[in-house]
Design an enzyme around this catalytic site. Structure first.
Site, PDB file in Angstrom:
ATOM      1  N   ASN A 394       2.764 -46.046  -1.863  1.00  0.00           N
ATOM      2  CA  ASN A 394       3.940 -45.455  -1.235  1.00  0.00           C
ATOM      3  C   ASN A 394       3.704 -43.990  -0.906  1.00  0.00           C
ATOM      4  O   ASN A 394       3.422 -43.657   0.251  1.00  0.00           O
ATOM      5  CB  ASN A 394       5.161 -45.637  -2.133  1.00  0.00           C
ATOM      6  CG  ASN A 394       6.446 -45.174  -1.480  1.00  0.00           C
ATOM      7  OD1 ASN A 394       6.425 -44.676  -0.360  1.00  0.00           O
ATOM      8  ND2 ASN A 394       7.562 -45.326  -2.163  1.00  0.00           N
ATOM      9  N   ASP A 395       3.780 -43.135  -1.904  1.00  0.00           N
ATOM     10  CA  ASP A 395       3.674 -41.693  -1.652  1.00  0.00           C
ATOM     11  C   ASP A 395       2.393 -41.311  -0.915  1.00  0.00           C
ATOM     12  O   ASP A 395       2.396 -40.388  -0.110  1.00  0.00           O
ATOM     13  CB  ASP A 395       3.740 -40.929  -2.980  1.00  0.00           C
ATOM     14  CG  ASP A 395       5.117 -41.041  -3.618  1.00  0.00           C
ATOM     15  OD1 ASP A 395       6.099 -41.135  -2.867  1.00  0.00           O
ATOM     16  OD2 ASP A 395       5.197 -41.031  -4.856  1.00  0.00           O
ATOM     17  N   VAL A 396       1.318 -42.043  -1.185  1.00  0.00           N
ATOM     18  CA  VAL A 396       0.031 -41.677  -0.588  1.00  0.00           C
ATOM     19  C   VAL A 396      -0.035 -41.992   0.897  1.00  0.00           C
ATOM     20  O   VAL A 396      -1.028 -41.694   1.553  1.00  0.00           O
ATOM     21  CB  VAL A 396      -1.150 -42.368  -1.311  1.00  0.00           C
ATOM     22  CG1 VAL A 396      -1.195 -41.928  -2.753  1.00  0.00           C
ATOM     23  CG2 VAL A 396      -1.057 -43.878  -1.197  1.00  0.00           C
ATOM     24  N   THR A 397       1.028 -42.624   1.445  1.00  0.00           N
ATOM     25  CA  THR A 397       1.047 -42.910   2.878  1.00  0.00           C
ATOM     26  C   THR A 397       2.120 -42.084   3.582  1.00  0.00           C
ATOM     27  O   THR A 397       2.322 -42.229   4.772  1.00  0.00           O
ATOM     28  CB  THR A 397       1.391 -44.392   3.124  1.00  0.00           C
ATOM     29  OG1 THR A 397       2.706 -44.654   2.602  1.00  0.00           O
ATOM     30  CG2 THR A 397       0.402 -45.300   2.457  1.00  0.00           C
ATOM     31  N   ALA A 435       7.041 -39.790  -6.766  1.00  0.00           N
ATOM     32  CA  ALA A 435       7.350 -38.392  -6.523  1.00  0.00           C
ATOM     33  C   ALA A 435       8.846 -38.223  -6.292  1.00  0.00           C
ATOM     34  O   ALA A 435       9.348 -37.118  -6.191  1.00  0.00           O
ATOM     35  CB  ALA A 435       6.573 -37.877  -5.327  1.00  0.00           C
TER      36      ALA A 435
END
Lengths: 465, 102
Positions: A394-397, A435
């Protein structure tokens, strides 16, 4: 019995073999041989220790029994542990190294003659300092790893535990550790030694509780580093080259991994240690974002998109591990490949709960490692790919990291998933990631949300292909 | 004047940190998990100290308080050594290259 000089040479050899063990990990082909070097080094170190003591009496038998008990437990765990649980296992192992360091230090403190360090109450000053450092760092490693283990295992909530005056308290305790070490060295009082151990256990505990679940990759690498420094401290006490070399290797290895993980999240090491990330940001996200339209689809739509693609990039994350979807994913990819579709995997440095976690899970599902790419290697390929299949990440995209300077993850390196012609995003709901921020990718024109359990969705897509 | 042996050990220590630095940077990121498990295993070479501690008792009494801590440390370190190396071996065995004939 062999001479001290000869055994020192052998310890050096085992230190070199450990270096080669790490060197082997530079590529998967050489890694298995590297591991054998490591085992050989350990065998040499243990054998030489027995030979240099030269006492093959009843005590020797007891040592072998304890060695065997530990060995059997270790072997049992190694064969039983599922690959998804590697972070917990490594945290658990760190705690054991820490505790072993503490025990060796206690033993050396109580019976310094056995280690040639003087007599009780008259331990050589240098040895006492080294011993105290080894014991304190070992104790911190132990209690810190226990907390990390409990958080990773889910026994303890992954959310940060913070309270007023936390940093002040930690600072006081750390100062106290230095003061007590100083006093211990001048008085040689056993009571101070026990107090030193007790507060070191306490600070290890306090240091890790404010750090949230998403920061576990940093914590676990940091504890890896600590376990190395503890071993080095004991190595100085015992004047043992193998231990000093190994401690330095492990210490720097853990430090580098922590650095890589911090860089993967664009956060400073200090910022992670201070903790609290993921808890403070939640307040400002609820008010700012209104409902935005989202396109959602089912397995049928996803299968249609992929069938017509010529290249697909898979972006796996921790959610894939939680859903145990890696095998289902691999089956889906096999079907795609039969249709002559090019498939590759893109791994973000902090995907998963420890460095390299995703790579192991994919390897376990028989994904060849040359189809798996790191962020820098693959990020330019998204623009040319037809479909990005985001599963459990999720956050890494999140493109916000590139566009919104207000965002807590601004500046974090992210996978340029949105540049793909279409994005398939498998997720159970629209809830934000660790996050605590909304992912802009959900609302993009070319994104199709697949609301389902990752494993079930992947299986359904395979059926529809 | 003679150099304190401590300085030699310190030199070994610092040089090893440098070796560790360069060696670990050359580890491929996909093997970072095995790296952690294998460093775990090798740092259990602390068992050397545990064995010395365990054998510190005299022949009349093998079990004194100091050697007991040694014995416990032996078991802890042994869990790590066997567990660490074996789980690393298990992981590394899974890393396979693409089969060309497919």
């Amino acid at each position: 019995m062999i001479s001290a000089n000869l055994s020192a040479i052998f310890y050096l050899i085992s230190g070199i073999l450990f270096i080669l063990a790490l060197r082997g990990l530079s590529s998967p082909e050489t890694s298995r041989q590297g591991n054998l070097f490591g085992i050989l080094g350990m065998t040499i170190a243990i054998t030489v220790t027995f030979l240099s003591i030269g006492n093959f009496s009843s005590g020797f038998v007891v040592v072998l029994i304890f060695l065997l008990i530990g060995g059997l437990i270790g072997a049992f765990i190694a064969y039983k542990i599922p690959m998804t649980a590697m972070p917990e296992l490594v945290a658990g192992f760190h705690s054991l190294v820490g505790l072993a360091a503490v025990f060796v230090a206690i033993s050396a403190f109580l019976n310094p003659e056995a280690f040639n360090l003087g007599s009780p109450g008259k331990i050589k000053l240098g040895s006492l300092i080294e011993m105290s450092i080894g014991a304190a760092v070992g104790a911190i490693t132990f209690s810190g790893s226990i907390i990390a283990f409990l958080k990773l295992q889910g026994i303890m909530s992954g959310s940060p535990i913070t309270f007023r005056g936390q940093h002040a308290l930690n600072a006081i305790i750390l100062t106290l550790i230095i003061v007590i070490t100083y006093m211990l060295c001048s008085t040689q009082s056993p009571n101070l030694f026990w107090i030193l151990l007790a507060i070191s256990f306490l600070i290890g505990f306090l240091l890790i509780i404010p750090i949230g679940g998403a920061d576990m990759p940093v914590v676990i690498s940091m504890l890896n580093s600590y376990s190395g420094w503890a071993a080095a401290g004991i190595g100085f006490t015992l004047e043992n080259t193998a231990l000093i070399i190994t401690g330095a290797l492990v210490g720097s290895s853990g430090a580098i991994l922590s650095y890589i993980m911090c860089k993967g999240m664009n956060r400073s090491f200090f910022n992670v240690i201070m903790g609290g990330f993921g808890a403070t940001d939640q307040s400002n996200l609820s008010q700012s974002k209104e409902q935005r339209p989202v396109k959602s689809g089912n397995a049928d739509d996803a299968a249609f998109l992929m069938k017509n693609a010529s290249s697909v990039i898979i972006v796996p994350g921790y959610g894939m591990a939680v859903a145990q979807a890696q095998h289902a994913l691999r089956e889906m990819v096999d079907t795609l490949k039969k249709n002559d579709i090019k498939v590759s995997y893109a791994i973000h440095p902090v995907a998963g709960r420890m460095p390299g976690h995703m790579n192991v899970l994919l390897a376990e599902a028989n994904v060849p490692y040359d189809e798996v790419f790191e962020l820098e290697e693959i990020n330019n390929d998204f623009a040319n790919a037809d479909v990005a299949f985001v599963i459990g990440a999720n956050d890494v995209t999140n493109p916000v990291a590139k566009t919104d300077p207000q965002s807590p993850i601004y500046g974090m390196p992210v996978l340029d998933v949105e540049k793909c012609k279409s994005v398939l995003f498998v997720k159970r709901s629209l809830s934000p990631g660790y996050a605590g921020i909304d992912n802009d990718l959900f609302y993009k024109e070319n994104t199709l949300m697949l609301f389902s359990d990752a494993k079930k969705m992947t299986e359904d897509i395979t059926k529809n292909l | 004047m003679e150099i304190d042996p401590f300085i030699f050990r310190l030199s070994i220590f610092i040089l090893s940190i440098f070796i560790g630095y360069y060696v670990v940077w050359s580890v491929t990121p996909s093997l970072h998990t095995p790296l952690m498990s294998v460093t775990n295993a090798i740092s259990s070479v602390i068992i050397v100290g545990a064995i010395i501690a365990g054998l510190s008792g005299n022949s009349s009494s093998i079990f004194n308080i100091s050697s007991l801590f040694g014995f416990l440390a032996i078991s802890l370190a042994a869990i790590n050594i066997f567990g660490g190396f074996l789980v690393t071996q298990r992981m590394l065995a899974m890393y396979k290259k693409k089969k060309k004939d497919k």
